[in-house]
Design a protein around this motif. Structure first.
Motif, PDB file in Angstrom:
ATOM      1  N   MET A  38       0.812  -1.213   0.000  1.00 51.62           N
ATOM      2  CA  MET A  38       0.000   0.000   0.000  1.00 51.62           C
ATOM      3  C   MET A  38       0.850   1.270   0.000  1.00 51.62           C
ATOM      4  O   MET A  38       0.326   2.361  -0.098  1.00 51.62           O
ATOM      5  CB  MET A  38      -0.921  -0.002   1.226  1.00 51.62           C
ATOM      6  CG  MET A  38      -1.985  -1.086   1.210  1.00 51.62           C
ATOM      7  SD  MET A  38      -3.265  -0.751  -0.011  1.00 51.62           S
ATOM      8  CE  MET A  38      -3.993   0.724   0.668  1.00 51.62           C
ATOM      9  N   ALA A  39       2.155   1.129   0.153  1.00 52.86           N
ATOM     10  CA  ALA A  39       3.120   2.232   0.264  1.00 52.86           C
ATOM     11  C   ALA A  39       3.026   2.896   1.636  1.00 52.86           C
ATOM     12  O   ALA A  39       4.043   3.108   2.296  1.00 52.86           O
ATOM     13  CB  ALA A  39       2.963   3.267  -0.847  1.00 52.86           C
ATOM     14  N   ALA A  40       1.836   3.239   2.081  1.00 53.77           N
ATOM     15  CA  ALA A  40       1.608   3.752   3.436  1.00 53.77           C
ATOM     16  C   ALA A  40       0.122   3.658   3.720  1.00 53.77           C
ATOM     17  O   ALA A  40      -0.704   3.755   2.808  1.00 53.77           O
ATOM     18  CB  ALA A  40       2.104   5.193   3.588  1.00 53.77           C
ATOM     19  N   ILE A  41      -0.227   3.450   4.989  1.00 50.28           N
ATOM     20  CA  ILE A  41      -1.624   3.321   5.406  1.00 50.28           C
ATOM     21  C   ILE A  41      -1.885   4.317   6.523  1.00 50.28           C
ATOM     22  O   ILE A  41      -1.167   4.353   7.527  1.00 50.28           O
ATOM     23  CB  ILE A  41      -1.921   1.887   5.898  1.00 50.28           C
ATOM     24  CG1 ILE A  41      -1.820   0.891   4.736  1.00 50.28           C
ATOM     25  CG2 ILE A  41      -3.298   1.809   6.543  1.00 50.28           C
ATOM     26  CD1 ILE A  41      -1.998  -0.560   5.145  1.00 50.28           C
ATOM     27  N   GLN A  42      -2.924   5.130   6.348  1.00 48.59           N
ATOM     28  CA  GLN A  42      -3.288   6.130   7.361  1.00 48.59           C
ATOM     29  C   GLN A  42      -3.410   5.467   8.724  1.00 48.59           C
ATOM     30  O   GLN A  42      -4.041   4.422   8.868  1.00 48.59           O
ATOM     31  CB  GLN A  42      -4.610   6.774   6.981  1.00 48.59           C
ATOM     32  CG  GLN A  42      -5.194   7.698   8.025  1.00 48.59           C
ATOM     33  CD  GLN A  42      -4.805   9.143   7.817  1.00 48.59           C
ATOM     34  OE1 GLN A  42      -4.194   9.486   6.824  1.00 48.59           O
ATOM     35  NE2 GLN A  42      -5.176   9.999   8.752  1.00 48.59           N
ATOM     36  N   ALA A  43      -2.810   6.097   9.751  1.00 46.31           N
ATOM     37  CA  ALA A  43      -2.795   5.470  11.077  1.00 46.31           C
ATOM     38  C   ALA A  43      -2.955   6.491  12.197  1.00 46.31           C
ATOM     39  O   ALA A  43      -2.406   6.323  13.279  1.00 46.31           O
ATOM     40  CB  ALA A  43      -1.512   4.665  11.261  1.00 46.31           C
TER      41      ALA A  43
END
Length: 367
Positions: A38-43
């Motif tokens: 996903m490259a990066a996931i909102q957290a």
């Protein structure tokens, strides 16, 4: 590659995004693999982020995602938009190298209000690194106490901004979990191997990975998501466009991976899929234009008042059709759907699909 000039409905576009994001079929092979894909996931919301990973990894439990954070095979920090994300540890430093200057510049006014100058950050850096020396982990409260002892006030959000700046400069990084919080560790101790692409190469790679994991999406979607200026994004496209397919939808170009585009040949699956996604999920949040999957007339029901807090979303057949909530606590807690249209509630098939999605969420929490 030439654009695919084919008539595609918004629901099909939504299902293509579900496929890109590992939300249809077999998903991803493991927790680190899902985050990397996903490259990066909102957290921003930790509990939501744990489920955002779990829903993309068949059979994964809450303990699996927590273990990945505890072991450092997944990290959580502020790589873009001033917001916490999950990402692969080897990616954090080079993404920060691309995004930090713009984010710090954007916060300069607030830092002047808080009377934070470069010398203050250096004092806090020395205090923090002394506290976490030798692989130790420190809570936010312990770090704030160290800042105060060094003569740096932490009230009125000054402490969190100082801590954010130390993470932006790759001095500290959130590390192992302590209940529902994370302790902070020295960046170089926690992340021992970092990649180092140059700025142009890095932007091109991040663009490619975003479009593979979020496509179909536009260059503007990526520019918003990454906090990278659109002019630089457009300049990066030629380096990766040969690994992508452009799909034209309602006169706008959307980019996606060839493997996802190939689903159009036989009909994109997921027409009857029902998902119970967490708040802040990338499927809803990860685009500057969300109207393809979230009808504008219902946007306020996902983000009431435009306050930036995203509710949990029910997605049926590639479209957001409602919200959901847990009522009660413990084993007796019920998962309740709230369809957007009260006069046209979910039919039997959709309700059965939602029950299965809720049961999967329950198994995730229990394992």
């Amino acid at each position: 590659m030439a654009a695919l000039r084919t008539r595609v409905s918004s629901k099909v576009m939504g299902r293509l995004r579900l496929a890109s994001q590992g939300l249809l079929g077999s998903g991803f092979d493991g927790v680190p693999e899902a985050v990397r894909a996903m490259a990066a996931i909102q957290a921003q919301d930790l509990q939501a982020a744990l489920w955002a990973v779990g829903v993309r990894v068949p059979g994964a439990g809450l303990s699996d995602v927590r273990r990945a954070l505890d072991e450092g095979s997944v990290v959580r920090s502020w790589p873009m938009r001033g917001t916490l994300h999950l990402l692969a540890p080897e990616d954090l430093r080079w993404i920060l190298n691309i995004t930090t200057a713009r984010m710090v510049q954007g916060a300069a006014g607030r830092h002047r209000q808080l009377e934070i100058a470069g010398g203050d950050v250096e004092v806090c850096r020395e205090a923090a690194l002394g506290l976490v020396d030798g692989g130790r982990a420190a809570s936010r409260e312990e770090l704030f106490a160290a800042f105060e002892a060094a003569g740096q006030g932490t009230e009125a959000q000054r402490g969190i901004h100082l801590l954010w700046l130390l993470c932006q400069s790759a001095s500290l990084v959130p590390g192992p979990l302590d209940g529902n919080q994370q302790k902070f560790v020295a960046f170089d101790h926690w992340i021992t191997s970092s990649r180092n692409p140059g700025r142009e190469e890095g932007i091109a790679e991040l663009l490619l990975r975003y479009l593979r994991g979020h496509g179909p999406a536009t260059l503007r979607d990526f520019a918003w998501w990454s906090s990278i200026p659109l002019t630089e994004v457009r300049k990066a496209l030629p380096a990766v466009r040969g690994e992508l397919v452009e799909l034209e939808h309602e006169g706008t170009g959307y980019w996606l991976s060839p493997s996802t585009a190939a689903l159009l040949d036989q009909g994109v699956p997921g027409q009857r899929s029902v998902l119970a996604l967490p708040g802040f999920d990338e499927f809803v949040l990860g685009y500057t234009d969300r109207s393809i999957v979230l009808p504008p007339e219902h946007a306020q029901k996902i983000v009431p008042g435009g306050n930036g807090v995203f509710k949990k979303a029910i997605v049926t057949g590639g479209e957001v059709t409602g919200t959901w909530a847990r009522q009660g606590s413990g084993r007796s807690a019920a998962v309740v759907p709230v369809p957007f249209d009260d006069t046209n509630p979910f039919g039997p098939a959709a309700l059965a699909g939602f029950r299965r999605a809720a049961e999967r969420y329950g198994r995730f929490l229990a394992s």
